[in-house]
Design a protein around this motif. Structure first.
Motif, short mmCIF file in Angstrom:
data_model
loop_
_atom_site.label_atom_id
_atom_site.label_comp_id
_atom_site.label_asym_id
_atom_site.label_seq_id
_atom_site.Cartn_x
_atom_site.Cartn_y
_atom_site.Cartn_z
N LEU A 29 35.72 29.54 45.06
CA LEU A 29 36.62 30.14 46.04
C LEU A 29 37.44 29.06 46.73
N SER A 30 38.70 29.34 46.93
CA SER A 30 39.61 28.45 47.63
C SER A 30 39.87 28.99 49.03
N PHE A 31 39.76 28.11 50.02
CA PHE A 31 40.06 28.46 51.40
C PHE A 31 41.20 27.57 51.87
N ASP A 32 42.36 28.14 52.11
CA ASP A 32 43.49 27.41 52.69
C ASP A 32 43.54 27.74 54.17
N TRP A 33 43.16 26.77 55.00
CA TRP A 33 43.07 26.95 56.44
C TRP A 33 44.39 26.51 57.07
N TYR A 34 45.07 27.42 57.73
CA TYR A 34 46.31 27.13 58.44
C TYR A 34 45.99 27.16 59.93
N TRP A 35 45.90 25.98 60.54
CA TRP A 35 45.50 25.84 61.94
C TRP A 35 46.73 25.55 62.78
N TYR A 36 46.64 25.74 64.07
CA TYR A 36 47.80 25.60 64.94
C TYR A 36 48.05 24.19 65.45
N ASP A 37 47.08 23.27 65.27
CA ASP A 37 47.31 21.87 65.66
C ASP A 37 46.29 20.97 64.96
N ARG A 38 46.40 19.67 65.20
CA ARG A 38 45.49 18.71 64.56
C ARG A 38 44.36 18.27 65.48
N ARG A 39 44.17 18.94 66.60
CA ARG A 39 43.14 18.53 67.55
C ARG A 39 41.73 18.96 67.15
N THR A 40 41.61 19.86 66.19
CA THR A 40 40.31 20.33 65.75
C THR A 40 39.99 19.72 64.39
N ASP A 41 38.81 19.16 64.25
CA ASP A 41 38.41 18.53 62.99
C ASP A 41 38.24 19.60 61.90
N PRO A 42 38.59 19.25 60.66
CA PRO A 42 38.46 20.21 59.55
C PRO A 42 37.07 20.82 59.39
N ASP A 43 36.01 20.02 59.57
CA ASP A 43 34.67 20.59 59.41
C ASP A 43 34.34 21.60 60.50
N ASN A 44 34.92 21.42 61.67
CA ASN A 44 34.75 22.34 62.77
C ASN A 44 35.45 23.68 62.46
N ILE A 45 36.57 23.60 61.78
CA ILE A 45 37.33 24.79 61.38
C ILE A 45 36.59 25.52 60.25
N ALA A 46 36.14 24.77 59.26
CA ALA A 46 35.50 25.37 58.07
C ALA A 46 34.17 26.05 58.39
N PHE A 47 33.60 25.80 59.55
CA PHE A 47 32.40 26.51 60.00
C PHE A 47 32.61 28.02 59.91
N GLN A 48 33.85 28.45 60.00
CA GLN A 48 34.17 29.87 60.00
C GLN A 48 33.85 30.56 58.66
N HIS A 49 33.48 29.78 57.64
CA HIS A 49 33.00 30.39 56.39
C HIS A 49 31.93 31.44 56.70
N LYS A 50 31.03 31.10 57.62
CA LYS A 50 29.92 31.99 57.96
C LYS A 50 30.41 33.37 58.36
N PHE A 51 31.39 33.42 59.24
CA PHE A 51 31.93 34.69 59.70
C PHE A 51 32.64 35.43 58.56
N ILE A 52 33.31 34.66 57.71
CA ILE A 52 34.05 35.28 56.60
C ILE A 52 33.08 35.95 55.62
N PHE A 53 32.04 35.25 55.24
CA PHE A 53 31.08 35.85 54.30
C PHE A 53 30.33 37.02 54.93
N ASP A 54 30.00 36.93 56.21
CA ASP A 54 29.36 38.07 56.88
C ASP A 54 30.29 39.27 56.94
N GLY A 55 31.57 39.02 57.21
CA GLY A 55 32.56 40.10 57.23
C GLY A 55 32.78 40.71 55.86
#
Length: 121
Positions: free
Chosen positions: A58-84
């Protein structure tokens, strides 16, 4: 193309940890909200005929609104995606039989933060 578009942000790892530490039930509440957001996006995609063949990367293209958040912090959202995905009955189970590889890429889009999920052939 079989692509799911989910609006962001759901909840970064740092935000989730802060909520968990602040309230005994806070983590469950924000997890439920994030899962519901994903489920609604998935139902829309499913109504448009999107289907995945599980067991493929699976490919996840994360489009974030700024560079202040580290990529691993953003990718944590996998959990919510798979639960959804499971809640929407798009995915039977997020175990090793179904989820075999995740590829993450990160981009900036201030106007439209989102994650685009698709299977890779």
């Amino acid at each position: 193309m079989n692509r799911i578009i989910i609006p962001l942000p759901l909840m970064t790892l740092n935000q989730y940890i802060k909520v968990e530490r602040g309230n005994m039930f806070g983590g469950a509440k924000v997890k439920k909200q994030a899962t519901e957001t994903v489920m609604l996006a998935l139902r829309k995609a499913m109504n448009q005929g999107v289907k995945f063949q599980w067991g493929k990367p699976l490919s996840f293209d994360w489009y974030w609104y700024d560079r202040r958040t580290d990529p691993d912090n953003i990718a944590f959202q996998h959990k919510f995606i798979f639960d959804g995905m499971q809640k929407a009955k798009f995915l039977e189970n997020d175990n090793w039989d179904h989820i075999v590889e995740l590829r993450d890429r990160f981009f900036i889009d201030k106007a439209n933060p989102r994650v685009e999920v698709e299977e890779i052939d």
